[in-house]
Design a protein around this motif. Structure first.
Motif, PDB file in Angstrom:
ATOM      1  N   TYR A 159       1.592  -5.418 -12.241  1.00  0.00           N
ATOM      2  CA  TYR A 159       2.717  -6.276 -11.871  1.00  0.00           C
ATOM      3  C   TYR A 159       3.572  -6.814 -13.028  1.00  0.00           C
TER       4      TYR A 159
ATOM      5  N   GLY B 296       0.832  -1.202   0.000  1.00  0.00           N
ATOM      6  CA  GLY B 296       0.000   0.000   0.000  1.00  0.00           C
ATOM      7  C   GLY B 296       0.862   1.246   0.000  1.00  0.00           C
ATOM      8  N   VAL B 297       0.392   2.256  -0.720  1.00  0.00           N
ATOM      9  CA  VAL B 297       1.054   3.562  -0.729  1.00  0.00           C
ATOM     10  C   VAL B 297      -0.011   4.602  -0.371  1.00  0.00           C
TER      11      VAL B 297
HETATM   12  C1  COA Z   1      -1.038  -0.251  -6.161  1.00  0.00           C
HETATM   13  C2  COA Z   1      -0.140   0.748  -5.424  1.00  0.00           C
HETATM   14  C3  COA Z   1       0.623   0.047  -4.311  1.00  0.00           C
HETATM   15  C4  COA Z   1       0.851   1.305  -6.443  1.00  0.00           C
HETATM   16  O1  COA Z   1       1.723   2.212  -5.774  1.00  0.00           O
HETATM   17  P1  COA Z   1       2.233   3.527  -6.517  1.00  0.00           P
HETATM   18  O2  COA Z   1       3.324   4.104  -5.691  1.00  0.00           O
HETATM   19  O3  COA Z   1       1.070   4.379  -6.822  1.00  0.00           O
HETATM   20  O4  COA Z   1       2.795   2.868  -7.854  1.00  0.00           O
HETATM   21  P2  COA Z   1       3.895   3.439  -8.846  1.00  0.00           P
HETATM   22  O5  COA Z   1       4.001   4.924  -8.732  1.00  0.00           O
HETATM   23  O6  COA Z   1       5.119   2.618  -8.705  1.00  0.00           O
HETATM   24  O7  COA Z   1       3.258   3.052 -10.220  1.00  0.00           O
HETATM   25  C5  COA Z   1       2.168   3.810 -10.690  1.00  0.00           C
HETATM   26  C6  COA Z   1       1.412   2.956 -11.629  1.00  0.00           C
HETATM   27  O8  COA Z   1       0.693   2.015 -10.877  1.00  0.00           O
HETATM   28  C7  COA Z   1      -0.420   1.626 -11.611  1.00  0.00           C
HETATM   29  N1  COA Z   1      -1.501   1.551 -10.668  1.00  0.00           N
HETATM   30  C8  COA Z   1      -1.635   2.201  -9.508  1.00  0.00           C
HETATM   31  N2  COA Z   1      -2.786   1.847  -8.909  1.00  0.00           N
HETATM   32  C9  COA Z   1      -3.362   0.958  -9.725  1.00  0.00           C
HETATM   33  C10 COA Z   1      -4.565   0.260  -9.680  1.00  0.00           C
HETATM   34  N3  COA Z   1      -5.426   0.405  -8.663  1.00  0.00           N
HETATM   35  N4  COA Z   1      -4.846  -0.566 -10.696  1.00  0.00           N
HETATM   36  C11 COA Z   1      -3.983  -0.726 -11.722  1.00  0.00           C
HETATM   37  N5  COA Z   1      -2.853  -0.060 -11.827  1.00  0.00           N
HETATM   38  C12 COA Z   1      -2.541   0.777 -10.834  1.00  0.00           C
HETATM   39  C13 COA Z   1      -0.658   2.619 -12.682  1.00  0.00           C
HETATM   40  O9  COA Z   1      -0.387   1.974 -13.913  1.00  0.00           O
HETATM   41  C14 COA Z   1       0.386   3.667 -12.442  1.00  0.00           C
HETATM   42  O10 COA Z   1       0.985   4.023 -13.625  1.00  0.00           O
HETATM   43  P3  COA Z   1       0.581   5.407 -14.329  1.00  0.00           P
HETATM   44  O11 COA Z   1       0.874   6.475 -13.318  1.00  0.00           O
HETATM   45  O12 COA Z   1       1.468   5.411 -15.501  1.00  0.00           O
HETATM   46  O13 COA Z   1      -0.873   5.276 -14.633  1.00  0.00           O
HETATM   47  C15 COA Z   1      -0.939   1.946  -4.844  1.00  0.00           C
HETATM   48  O14 COA Z   1      -1.649   2.540  -5.885  1.00  0.00           O
HETATM   49  C16 COA Z   1      -1.914   1.571  -3.730  1.00  0.00           C
HETATM   50  O15 COA Z   1      -1.542   1.563  -2.555  1.00  0.00           O
HETATM   51  N6  COA Z   1      -3.180   1.297  -4.085  1.00  0.00           N
HETATM   52  C17 COA Z   1      -4.193   1.014  -3.091  1.00  0.00           C
HETATM   53  C18 COA Z   1      -3.964  -0.303  -2.433  1.00  0.00           C
HETATM   54  C19 COA Z   1      -3.840  -1.436  -3.423  1.00  0.00           C
HETATM   55  O16 COA Z   1      -4.645  -1.576  -4.343  1.00  0.00           O
HETATM   56  N7  COA Z   1      -2.786  -2.271  -3.226  1.00  0.00           N
HETATM   57  C20 COA Z   1      -2.431  -3.315  -4.158  1.00  0.00           C
HETATM   58  C21 COA Z   1      -3.302  -4.482  -4.070  1.00  0.00           C
HETATM   59  S1  COA Z   1      -2.869  -5.602  -5.401  1.00  0.00           S
END
Ligand code: COA
Length: 181
Positions: free
Chosen positions: A124, A85-86
């Motif tokens: 992923y 999570g972020v």
């Molecule tokens: C998924 C998560 C951990 C990604 O962290 P982040 O720091 O935003 O990710 P990054 O900056 O490394 O990468 C960003 C990319 O993540 C992808 N991304 C982020 N959230 C996403 C989602 N809900 N579905 C699909 N892709 C997602 C996008 O493609 C994005 O790329 P873009 O900016 O070019 O569109 C974060 O969005 C999060 O905490 N989400 C809520 C909790 C969650 O869903 N956890 C994962 C469960 S599998």
């Protein structure tokens, strides 16, 4: 600046609150982290936090822990990534990617061979994850679309080796009981 480091015991409350924010207020992921931390599957070096250096605030967390792939009754130890999570205010800045890459690199250095997860199929693959079903792996504990169940090799050839050992039959990923308590 954001720093990625091993989570300390004293980060526990911040990690709990971080997952609450990341997952829209639901407690499941926060509680899962707490259960894994006191379980046999916990690998301290694979609990990673992203910290805002100036304030010390935890803005991201990824947890990789032990599970097993079963061929009939024979388990092979693997890792699973969950949860990650972020903080919504820090998403899409690469923090999730840093946590995953650091986690995979540490897991490889520790000698682990496979990481599996259930997650967004559009996110992923950029870290080398592929649909696990393509490699004869199945998941029975959760009913999810095929494409969200993914695997990433840390040791080249491990998936082929496991498949050969199973003589072409399927291997079932089983998450430990910790995930269901
Ligand atoms: C998924 C998560 C951990 C990604 O962290 P982040 O720091 O935003 O990710 P990054 O900056 O490394 O990468 C960003 C990319 O993540 C992808 N991304 C982020 N959230 C996403 C989602 N809900 N579905 C699909 N892709 C997602 C996008 O493609 C994005 O790329 P873009 O900016 O070019 O569109 C974060 O969005 C999060 O905490 N989400 C809520 C909790 C969650 O869903 N956890 C994962 C469960 S599998």
């Amino acid at each position: 600046m954001i720093q990625i480091r091993t989570a300390a015991a004293s980060d526990g409350e911040q990690i709990y609150q971080l997952h609450l924010r990341a997952f829209g207020g639901r407690k499941e992921e926060s509680e899962l982290v707490e259960r894994i931390r006191v379980s046999d599957g916990y690998v301290p070096e694979l609990s990673l936090v992203a910290v805002e250096e100036e304030t010390g605030e935890v803005v991201g967390h990824a947890l990789i822990s032990k599970a097993a792939v079963y061929d009939l009754d024979q388990p092979t130890e693997v890792l699973v990534l969950a949860p990650i999570g972020v903080d919504p205010a820090y998403q899409r800045q690469g923090i999730g990617g840093h946590l995953i890459r650091e986690g995979l690199s540490r897991a490889e250095a520790l000698g682990f061979k496979l990481v599996l997860l259930i997650g967004h199929p559009s996110y992923y693959p950029r870290f080398g994850f592929e649909p696990a079903g393509l490699h004869g792996l199945v998941l029975m504990q959760f009913v999810v679309p095929d494409e969200v169940f993914m695997v990433r090799e840390l040791a080249p050839g491990e998936l082929v080796r496991m498949r050969d050992e199973r003589k072409g039959t399927v291997g079932e990923l089983k998450y430990p009981q910790t995930f269901f308590a």
